[in-house]
Design a protein around this motif. Structure first.
Motif, PDB file in Angstrom:
ATOM      1  N   THR A 162      25.997   0.168 -16.263  1.00  0.00           N
ATOM      2  CA  THR A 162      25.995  -1.218 -15.816  1.00  0.00           C
ATOM      3  C   THR A 162      24.687  -1.895 -16.185  1.00  0.00           C
ATOM      4  N   GLY A 163      24.769  -3.184 -16.484  1.00  0.00           N
ATOM      5  CA  GLY A 163      23.575  -3.968 -16.728  1.00  0.00           C
ATOM      6  C   GLY A 163      22.884  -4.343 -15.436  1.00  0.00           C
ATOM      7  N   SER A 177      23.079  -7.172  -9.649  1.00  0.00           N
ATOM      8  CA  SER A 177      21.654  -7.313  -9.356  1.00  0.00           C
ATOM      9  C   SER A 177      21.051  -6.028  -8.805  1.00  0.00           C
ATOM     10  N   SER A 178      21.895  -5.091  -8.360  1.00  0.00           N
ATOM     11  CA  SER A 178      21.404  -3.843  -7.767  1.00  0.00           C
ATOM     12  C   SER A 178      22.154  -2.654  -8.368  1.00  0.00           C
ATOM     13  N   PRO A 179      21.792  -2.257  -9.581  1.00  0.00           N
ATOM     14  CA  PRO A 179      22.541  -1.190 -10.255  1.00  0.00           C
ATOM     15  C   PRO A 179      22.594   0.120  -9.484  1.00  0.00           C
ATOM     16  N   THR A 180      21.503   0.524  -8.834  1.00  0.00           N
ATOM     17  CA  THR A 180      21.535   1.820  -8.156  1.00  0.00           C
ATOM     18  C   THR A 180      22.474   1.797  -6.955  1.00  0.00           C
ATOM     19  N   THR A 181      22.630   0.642  -6.314  1.00  0.00           N
ATOM     20  CA  THR A 181      23.595   0.546  -5.222  1.00  0.00           C
ATOM     21  C   THR A 181      25.006   0.782  -5.746  1.00  0.00           C
ATOM     22  N   MET A 182      25.327   0.099  -6.842  1.00  0.00           N
ATOM     23  CA  MET A 182      26.658   0.259  -7.431  1.00  0.00           C
ATOM     24  C   MET A 182      26.878   1.690  -7.920  1.00  0.00           C
ATOM     25  N   ILE A 233      29.669   4.523  -6.870  1.00  0.00           N
ATOM     26  CA  ILE A 233      30.550   5.158  -7.855  1.00  0.00           C
ATOM     27  C   ILE A 233      30.359   6.671  -7.862  1.00  0.00           C
ATOM     28  N   ALA A 234      29.133   7.126  -7.652  1.00  0.00           N
ATOM     29  CA  ALA A 234      28.877   8.570  -7.626  1.00  0.00           C
ATOM     30  C   ALA A 234      29.722   9.263  -6.570  1.00  0.00           C
ATOM     31  N   ALA A 235      29.911   8.593  -5.435  1.00  0.00           N
ATOM     32  CA  ALA A 235      30.687   9.190  -4.347  1.00  0.00           C
ATOM     33  C   ALA A 235      32.177   9.220  -4.655  1.00  0.00           C
ATOM     34  N   ALA A 246      15.396   8.524  -8.620  1.00  0.00           N
ATOM     35  CA  ALA A 246      15.317   9.901  -8.125  1.00  0.00           C
ATOM     36  C   ALA A 246      16.297  10.095  -6.965  1.00  0.00           C
ATOM     37  N   MET A 247      16.379   9.117  -6.071  1.00  0.00           N
ATOM     38  CA  MET A 247      17.346   9.190  -4.979  1.00  0.00           C
ATOM     39  C   MET A 247      18.768   9.264  -5.528  1.00  0.00           C
ATOM     40  N   LEU A 248      19.077   8.428  -6.512  1.00  0.00           N
ATOM     41  CA  LEU A 248      20.410   8.444  -7.113  1.00  0.00           C
ATOM     42  C   LEU A 248      20.691   9.788  -7.780  1.00  0.00           C
TER      43      LEU A 248
END
Length: 364
Positions: free
Chosen positions: A47-48, A58-63, A67-69, A96-98
């Motif tokens: 994602t951009g 605006s918040s790629p790590t949130t998305m 999706i990881a889950a 790192a959290m992701l």
């Protein structure tokens, strides 16, 4: 060879119906695209990052955490992480959290972005874009590799005895791609660190792409990371497919004509001739994509843009079916067979952990 899709997350009216999805619909559609990508056998979803309308990511790590889950195998990436306007400390900790949440299925692509207003919104000056990219990445690189960092630079407050948390999973930071359309300084940066270089490969003719990739490969070898043909290269691409090529052209034309990124410019036929955009049958997409190797050499990652310009989700999911069932299996077979044994596969967390263990085990 890794194959996947990337999205810019635009919220664009469908020119054939006039309907504009809500932000919530577009965000949920991006999640659906990622899950479909895994279902059809692709390797990567990226994602951009944007902070202005008509874009939503605006918040790629949130998305990507969400999706990881909901996936098991898919590599989660960014197609741009704004190294210029994000704080390197926050990037270090967020990714790192992701990494931990996704069991290592994470990498990211550094970029400067092409939206000038973003710089002052985050307290920066676009005229310092290259300098910001160089300094911020140098700090990020250290934060992931050193337990305690002392730092003083030009663009952020100093750090004294700082430790970024959590530490990278298994002591191995996420793999970094440096994305650039036109800046040789970014290709140089990727080569200096031995990182990957990703050329967007959507708006420019193949001669430009060749020059950028060749520069990166030469400098990768110069810095002692391996032979030039062992450098880690990724390419973007844009396709629209129907089983009959004329049906593809007819259906895609109104989306092309109204697209926010190139609408009002050259015709669909002119743009397709001048850039890697491929609108046609799966066989045509296969032939065009196989031709990329002729001017960039063997490469490790191919990402396709499928979901912008107002295309409805149903259509995008149909594109993914064609990509996963008819296009990627052929590309994977042909490109893997052509790659010499000394040219590496695309890095993964597992392969990098193993390489680190091998290096540690060889020390006296």
């Amino acid at each position: 060879m890794q194959f996947g899709v990337f999205t810019v997350g635009d919220v664009t009216p469908d020119p054939t119906t006039g309907r504009t999805p809500s932000e919530a619909e577009r965000i949920k559609a991006m999640v659906a695209i990622a899950r479909k990508a895994e279902e059809v056998g692709l390797d990567v979803f990226a994602t951009g990052e944007h902070h202005n309308p008509p874009f939503v990511p605006s918040s790629p790590t949130t998305m990507l955490g969400y999706i990881a889950a909901r996936t098991e195998r898919l590599i989660l990436s960014t197609s741009t992480t704004l190294i210029t306007t994000n704080d390197p400390v926050k990037i270090a900790e967020d990714f790192a959290m992701l990494q931990h949440l996704a069991d290592g299925r994470v990498d990211l692509m550094m970029g400067r972005g092409n939206q000038a207003p973003v710089y002052p919104w985050f307290g920066q000056d676009i005229r310092q874009g290259i300098a910001l990219a160089v300094e911020n990445y140098h700090l990020l690189h250290r934060l992931w590799r050193e337990e305690v960092v002392d730092w003083e630079g030009e663009f952020r407050t100093p750090l004294q005895g700082f430790t970024a948390t959590p530490r990278p999973l298994d002591g191995v930071p996420p793999f970094v791609w440096h994305g650039s359309i036109r800046s040789p300084e970014i290709a140089e940066q990727a080569a200096y660190y031995g990182d990957g270089f990703f050329h967007n490969h959507i708006f420019w003719p193949k001669e430009h792409t060749r020059r950028m990739v060749e520069l990166y490969r030469r400098r990768f070898e110069h810095y002692g990371h391996g032979r030039a043909d062992q450098a880690i290269v990724g390419l973007g691409g844009q396709v629209f497919m129907r089983r009959n090529s004329q049906d593809a052209v007819e259906e895609f034309r109104p989306y092309f004509n109204d697209a926010p990124v190139y609408g009002g410019g050259p015709s669909l036929e002119e743009f397709s001739a001048q850039t890697p955009l491929t609108v046609g049958s799966p066989a045509q997409v296969i032939d065009r994509t196989l031709g990329f190797r002729d001017y960039v050499g063997d490469y490790q990652r191919q990402l396709f843009l499928l979901d912008h310009a107002g295309l409805p989700l149903k259509t995008v999911l149909e594109q993914l079916d064609l990509l996963g069932e008819e296009v990627v299996p052929v590309l994977r077979k042909e490109l893997d067979a052509a790659r010499p044994a000394h040219v590496p596969d695309a890095p993964t967390h597992q392969s990098r952990v193993q390489a680190q263990h091998n290096t540690e085990g060889s020390r006296p």
